[in-house]
Design a protein around this motif. Structure first.
Motif, PDB file in Angstrom:
ATOM      1  N   LEU A 196       0.806  -1.147   0.111  1.00 53.44           N
ATOM      2  CA  LEU A 196      -0.038  -0.011   0.050  1.00 53.44           C
ATOM      3  C   LEU A 196       1.005   1.226  -0.018  1.00 53.44           C
ATOM      4  O   LEU A 196       1.672   1.788   0.949  1.00 53.44           O
ATOM      5  CB  LEU A 196      -0.957   0.088   1.299  1.00 53.44           C
ATOM      6  CG  LEU A 196      -2.168   1.078   1.526  1.00 53.44           C
ATOM      7  CD1 LEU A 196      -2.903   1.076   0.263  1.00 53.44           C
ATOM      8  CD2 LEU A 196      -2.711   0.966   2.774  1.00 53.44           C
ATOM      9  N   ASP A 197       1.009   2.144  -1.075  1.00 54.20           N
ATOM     10  CA  ASP A 197       1.504   3.178  -1.201  1.00 54.20           C
ATOM     11  C   ASP A 197       0.401   4.455  -0.868  1.00 54.20           C
ATOM     12  O   ASP A 197      -0.687   4.422  -1.858  1.00 54.20           O
ATOM     13  CB  ASP A 197       2.114   3.604  -2.551  1.00 54.20           C
ATOM     14  CG  ASP A 197       3.737   2.610  -2.654  1.00 54.20           C
ATOM     15  OD1 ASP A 197       4.606   3.274  -2.410  1.00 54.20           O
ATOM     16  OD2 ASP A 197       3.340   1.471  -2.799  1.00 54.20           O
ATOM     17  N   TYR A 198       0.822   5.278  -0.089  1.00 56.87           N
ATOM     18  CA  TYR A 198      -0.229   6.364   0.470  1.00 56.87           C
ATOM     19  C   TYR A 198      -0.124   7.570  -0.707  1.00 56.87           C
ATOM     20  O   TYR A 198       0.867   8.060  -0.929  1.00 56.87           O
ATOM     21  CB  TYR A 198      -0.317   6.688   1.697  1.00 56.87           C
ATOM     22  CG  TYR A 198      -0.700   5.824   2.735  1.00 56.87           C
ATOM     23  CD1 TYR A 198      -1.933   6.256   3.248  1.00 56.87           C
ATOM     24  CD2 TYR A 198       0.125   4.894   3.209  1.00 56.87           C
ATOM     25  CE1 TYR A 198      -2.468   5.207   4.357  1.00 56.87           C
ATOM     26  CE2 TYR A 198      -0.135   4.002   4.180  1.00 56.87           C
ATOM     27  CZ  TYR A 198      -1.599   4.121   4.748  1.00 56.87           C
ATOM     28  OH  TYR A 198      -2.030   3.219   5.752  1.00 56.87           O
ATOM     29  N   PRO A 199      -0.870   7.845  -1.468  1.00 63.53           N
ATOM     30  CA  PRO A 199      -0.920   9.131  -2.311  1.00 63.53           C
ATOM     31  C   PRO A 199      -0.629  10.637  -1.678  1.00 63.53           C
ATOM     32  O   PRO A 199      -0.907  10.497  -0.238  1.00 63.53           O
ATOM     33  CB  PRO A 199      -2.152   9.260  -3.232  1.00 63.53           C
ATOM     34  CG  PRO A 199      -3.219   8.476  -2.127  1.00 63.53           C
ATOM     35  CD  PRO A 199      -2.513   7.468  -1.289  1.00 63.53           C
ATOM     36  N   LYS A 200      -0.138  11.388  -2.148  1.00 64.56           N
ATOM     37  CA  LYS A 200      -0.327  12.800  -1.340  1.00 64.56           C
ATOM     38  C   LYS A 200      -1.824  13.208  -0.651  1.00 64.56           C
ATOM     39  O   LYS A 200      -2.714  12.931  -1.144  1.00 64.56           O
ATOM     40  CB  LYS A 200      -0.003  13.962  -2.232  1.00 64.56           C
ATOM     41  CG  LYS A 200       1.536  13.937  -2.382  1.00 64.56           C
ATOM     42  CD  LYS A 200       1.752  14.849  -3.507  1.00 64.56           C
ATOM     43  CE  LYS A 200       3.249  15.004  -3.881  1.00 64.56           C
ATOM     44  NZ  LYS A 200       4.014  16.074  -4.847  1.00 64.56           N
ATOM     45  N   GLU A 201      -1.674  13.837   0.474  1.00 67.18           N
ATOM     46  CA  GLU A 201      -2.926  14.299   1.396  1.00 67.18           C
ATOM     47  C   GLU A 201      -3.838  14.906   0.503  1.00 67.18           C
ATOM     48  O   GLU A 201      -5.107  14.817   0.571  1.00 67.18           O
ATOM     49  CB  GLU A 201      -2.640  14.825   2.577  1.00 67.18           C
ATOM     50  CG  GLU A 201      -3.902  14.973   3.556  1.00 67.18           C
ATOM     51  CD  GLU A 201      -3.263  15.217   4.880  1.00 67.18           C
ATOM     52  OE1 GLU A 201      -3.969  15.209   5.969  1.00 67.18           O
ATOM     53  OE2 GLU A 201      -2.218  15.796   5.241  1.00 67.18           O
ATOM     54  N   SER A 202      -3.273  15.691  -0.587  1.00 67.48           N
ATOM     55  CA  SER A 202      -4.149  16.706  -1.270  1.00 67.48           C
ATOM     56  C   SER A 202      -5.008  16.081  -2.136  1.00 67.48           C
ATOM     57  O   SER A 202      -6.090  16.626  -2.715  1.00 67.48           O
ATOM     58  CB  SER A 202      -3.321  17.854  -1.968  1.00 67.48           C
ATOM     59  OG  SER A 202      -2.408  16.921  -2.987  1.00 67.48           O
ATOM     60  N   THR A 203      -4.962  14.815  -2.409  1.00 65.65           N
ATOM     61  CA  THR A 203      -5.581  13.996  -3.476  1.00 65.65           C
ATOM     62  C   THR A 203      -6.914  13.451  -2.871  1.00 65.65           C
ATOM     63  O   THR A 203      -7.993  13.199  -3.571  1.00 65.65           O
ATOM     64  CB  THR A 203      -4.775  12.565  -3.903  1.00 65.65           C
ATOM     65  OG1 THR A 203      -4.668  11.895  -2.913  1.00 65.65           O
ATOM     66  CG2 THR A 203      -3.607  12.883  -4.475  1.00 65.65           C
ATOM     67  N   GLY A 204      -7.026  13.606  -1.455  1.00 63.73           N
ATOM     68  CA  GLY A 204      -8.256  13.172  -0.900  1.00 63.73           C
ATOM     69  C   GLY A 204      -8.443  11.746  -0.856  1.00 63.73           C
ATOM     70  O   GLY A 204      -9.513  11.224  -0.650  1.00 63.73           O
ATOM     71  N   GLU A 205      -7.349  10.863  -1.201  1.00 60.83           N
ATOM     72  CA  GLU A 205      -7.494   9.489  -1.407  1.00 60.83           C
ATOM     73  C   GLU A 205      -6.966   8.673  -0.217  1.00 60.83           C
ATOM     74  O   GLU A 205      -7.260   7.431  -0.085  1.00 60.83           O
ATOM     75  CB  GLU A 205      -6.853   8.881  -2.798  1.00 60.83           C
ATOM     76  CG  GLU A 205      -7.244   9.468  -4.028  1.00 60.83           C
ATOM     77  CD  GLU A 205      -6.789   9.034  -5.212  1.00 60.83           C
ATOM     78  OE1 GLU A 205      -5.972   8.149  -4.942  1.00 60.83           O
ATOM     79  OE2 GLU A 205      -7.201   9.521  -6.225  1.00 60.83           O
ATOM     80  N   ARG A 206      -6.609   9.482   0.798  1.00 55.89           N
ATOM     81  CA  ARG A 206      -6.154   8.753   1.863  1.00 55.89           C
ATOM     82  C   ARG A 206      -7.046   7.898   2.908  1.00 55.89           C
ATOM     83  O   ARG A 206      -6.979   7.010   3.572  1.00 55.89           O
ATOM     84  CB  ARG A 206      -5.157   9.653   2.829  1.00 55.89           C
ATOM     85  CG  ARG A 206      -3.809   9.984   2.105  1.00 55.89           C
ATOM     86  CD  ARG A 206      -2.994  10.597   3.139  1.00 55.89           C
ATOM     87  NE  ARG A 206      -1.465  10.884   2.660  1.00 55.89           N
ATOM     88  CZ  ARG A 206      -0.331  11.671   3.142  1.00 55.89           C
ATOM     89  NH1 ARG A 206      -0.578  11.897   4.312  1.00 55.89           N
ATOM     90  NH2 ARG A 206       0.610  11.676   2.456  1.00 55.89           N
ATOM     91  N   PRO A 207      -8.247   8.484   2.786  1.00 53.90           N
ATOM     92  CA  PRO A 207      -9.353   7.742   3.561  1.00 53.90           C
ATOM     93  C   PRO A 207      -9.566   6.239   3.073  1.00 53.90           C
ATOM     94  O   PRO A 207      -9.829   5.479   4.107  1.00 53.90           O
ATOM     95  CB  PRO A 207     -10.362   8.605   3.522  1.00 53.90           C
ATOM     96  CG  PRO A 207      -9.971  10.091   3.436  1.00 53.90           C
ATOM     97  CD  PRO A 207      -8.738   9.781   2.664  1.00 53.90           C
TER      98      PRO A 207
END
Length: 708
Positions: free
Chosen positions: A390-401
């Motif tokens: 699992l690679d976390y995208p940047k927080e600005s993408t809104g996909e971390r949830p």
């Protein structure tokens, strides 16, 4: 303050003092303005005991009251950080010992690491210390993440923990850099050992094993001061199930570059450390990143129950990479069981490939229930470990949830199935520290870097299996390293005839032969029965092939006579000082299926090293060898042989006959018994080659050198 354990013996008292040094309730810092900040850093780290600053010329430094001397302290401190020049440090240590202090960190350099003058200062330091535990000199000190004590000269980035890993390093700079990493490693202790004047790596391992909050131990070493003490400590760690992870640097050749026997040129220092680590169930890593990721998995995720891995990935590419890396590290990826397959087929689209590693596509993404079903389906077969890539995208993408939903479902499934779990990011920097910390709290190791993460899982599995093998075989008593005699400076090389006779007494199979004068060689061949071989026997010709002093497959008396004449002439050209007076005539052995070299090399720190490999005249060119430390068990020898590149020849390669593995092992054990019986004076030993036949094995050449 009077010691409460003064009745303890010398070694016990030093061990008790070391434990108090590492876990102090009171600390003193001795030094000038540069060390004053350490007092505040200790407070900032959460240390709640007494902390004092000692300086004879200042009443206060940066608002911190100074005590004028050790005698001015309210009572004897448990731990003292000494930041004064080397010569002054000796007097400070003497004052501390007289006051009853338990231990000290000597930060100064200028001791044994700089030569004879420094070594003399270090001897004076030891004399001044008495039974005190002295960490260093020439070291950074230590951090204790459990109680907040920081006997440390500079800033650090370590966090307080409830339990975790203890890391020991000989490099102060590496210790400093480790304290600054942001990889969610729970440092219970971080120790820089420096010169190891009284506190060695082995003593520290022993001390950490007494603390149940230490779940794994990491060691970075350039060299060991006492291999036997290290072996004893590592054996104790194996008994307790506390893994040790080692990073070894400073590889160099041991002994002379030009050696008498093949064995000497095959057993270098790194080979010996490798043998030592394998013997003791110590995980070896290649770099600092591998060290911290492996320790992180062991301390947070734990030791896998077996060598099976269930892996989930968010893409087919990641799944493929996991499969390749798992194979490289000997990790089994069992297929999805029938029940899990049925669940996944109901959940995932028809085009999904139901396999392990599993690309779970985007269908369950963002759904807690769907992710739970997905994870449970794959983990239900009770593997030893599970990993989600699992690679976390940047927080600005809104996909971390959505990433959080996937990770939480995975963590919950791992917990319910009672297995070792890890979240692995392909790219190290795509693991946000706050998410890593949350996973660590849930007991899931947040591993950064796909290659490092899978390697850590493979290493942890190897440790679990190696420990089980040793414990189940009741082989713990065999882990000690055999103590060998120290070189006397003089030794005797025994010729082939004498070497074979000595080894045969311990069970080595040698050809039937006669030692005769050159003129009697043809008759000896007739008595033995042709074909025979003939060899010049002389202590001055340890390697006869180069001298033309060997003749094989002789089928008549005339052939023997002619061969002897040729050998005499060849030796005269090769080594004019050697007078040919004896010829060994032996019955020719049958054609072998495999030729092995079996050698023993003495190294004063490691004892005796048994070298096994592909033998014959090309032994050094091929380089197919493995090294075991004596004493050794039959199962170790058998496993080592089968793991050689030529190992398949022992069990039948591509339809060929199998060689007699049992006979090979019996003969190697005979050599090992001889070596152990002569450990006080054996310098080196070569049997090359040991011919392994379809039925039986025979040593056709041997060399023994003993001190005397």
């Amino acid at each position: 303050m009077v010691h409460t354990d003064d009745a303890l013996g010398g070694d016990d008292l030093r061990a008790a003092n070391l434990r108090r040094l590492l876990n102090p309730t009171s600390i003193a810092f001795v030094g000038g303005r540069t060390i004053a900040g350490a007092v505040q850093r200790c407070r900032d780290f959460g240390f709640s005991g007494d902390v004092w600053l000692v300086n004879p010329t200042h009443a206060e430094i940066d608002g911190i009251r100074c005590r004028s001397s050790i005698a001015d302290l309210p009572y004897a401190p448990d731990a003292v950080f000494i930041a004064v020049p080397a010569a002054q440090a000796i007097g400070v240590v003497r004052d501390l010992a007289e006051r009853g202090a338990r231990g000290a960190v000597v930060y100064a350099s200028g001791f044994s690491e700089v030569g004879s003058q420094g070594a003399a200062l270090q001897a004076m330091l030891l004399d001044a210390a008495g039974s005190m535990a002295i960490l260093g000199p020439n070291c950074y000190g230590f951090l204790n993440g459990l109680n907040g004590s920081a006997l440390w000269p500079v800033a650090h980035g370590a966090a307080r923990v409830d339990e975790g890993v203890a890391v020991i390093t000989q490099s102060g700079n590496l210790a400093y850099n480790l304290s600054m990493i942001t990889r969610t490693v729970p440092f219970a202790y971080l120790v820089s050992v420096g010169n190891q004047a009284t506190v060695s790596v082995a003593r520290l391992i022993d001390a950490f094993l007494d603390n149940p909050k230490v779940r794994a131990i990491g060691v970075h070493i350039e060299g060991l001061t006492d291999v036997h003490a290290f072996s004893a400590a590592a054996t104790r760690a194996l008994v307790r199930g506390v893994p040790i992870v080692a990073l070894k640097s400073g590889v160099s050749k041991l002994g002379a570059q030009l050696a008498l026997s093949h064995t000497s040129s095959l057993a270098g220092s790194d080979v010996l450390y490798e043998a030592l680590f394998k013997r003791l169930g110590i995980i070896r890593v290649k770099d600092p990143v591998g060290l911290v990721e492996t320790l992180k998995l062991l301390s947070i995720g734990g030791i896998p129950k077996n060598g099976k891995l269930a892996a989930l990935a968010t893409s087919g590419g990641d799944a493929g990479l996991v499969a390749d890396l798992a194979e490289a590290h000997g990790i089994a990826l069992p297929p999805v069981n029938a029940q899990g397959r049925a669940s996944l087929q109901r959940l995932l689209p028809a085009y999904a490939n139901i396999a392990n590693p599993l690309d779970f596509t985007t269908t369950p993404w963002g759904s807690p229930e769907a992710m739970r079903v997905c994870c449970d389906a794959l983990l239900s077969d009770m593997p030893g470990a599970a990993a989600m890539i699992l690679d976390y995208p940047k927080e600005s993408t809104g996909e971390r949830p959505s990433c959080k939903i996937a990770a939480d479902a995975f963590a919950d499934s791992v917990r319910r199935h009672g297995i070792t779990g890890a979240i692995i990011s392909v790219f190290p920097d795509l693991m946000p520290p706050e998410h890593a910390a949350r996973m660590a709290e849930a007991g899931i190791a947040p591993l950064q870097g796909l290659a490092e993460g899978v390697a850590a899982i493979g290493a942890a599995m190897w440790y679990g299996q190696q420990r089980k093998r040793i414990v189940d075989a009741d082989a713990l008593s065999d882990l000690h390293v055999l103590r060998a005699g120290r070189s006397t400076g003089t030794s005797r090389l025994y010729d082939e005839w004498d070497s074979k006779r000595m080894l045969a007494e311990y069970g080595l199979t040698v050809p039937v032969g006669e030692l005769v004068a050159p003129t009697d060689a043809p008759a000896a061949g007739q008595r033995l029965g042709f074909p025979v071989c003939a060899k010049v026997v002389s202590e001055q010709l340890p390697h006869k092939t180069e001298a033309g002093a060997v003749a094989l497959r002789l089928y008549s008396q005339q052939a023997v006579a002619e061969a002897v004449e040729r050998m005499i002439q060849s030796v005269a050209c090769y080594a004019p000082d050697v007078k040919v007076e004896r010829i060994l005539v032996e019955k020719m052995a049958a054609a072998p299926l495999l030729e092995l070299i079996v050698g023993v090399k003495r190294e004063e720190d490691f004892g005796l090293a048994l070298v096994l490999g592909s033998g014959g005249v090309l032994v050094e060119l091929i380089g197919d060898t493995t090294t075991l430390l004596l004493p050794v068990r039959e199962d170790n020898v058998r496993s080592a042989l089968l793991n050689l590149k030529v190992g398949p020849l022992l069990t039948g390669y591509r339809g060929s006959s199998s060689a007699d593995l049992n006979a090979a092992v019996r003969n190697i054990m005979a050599i090992a018994r001889f070596a152990e019986a002569h450990a006080d004076k054996l310098a080196e030993l070569d049997v090359n080659p040991l011919l392994v036949l379809k039925d039986g094995a025979v040593a056709v050449d041997a060399l023994v050198r003993l001190d005397g």
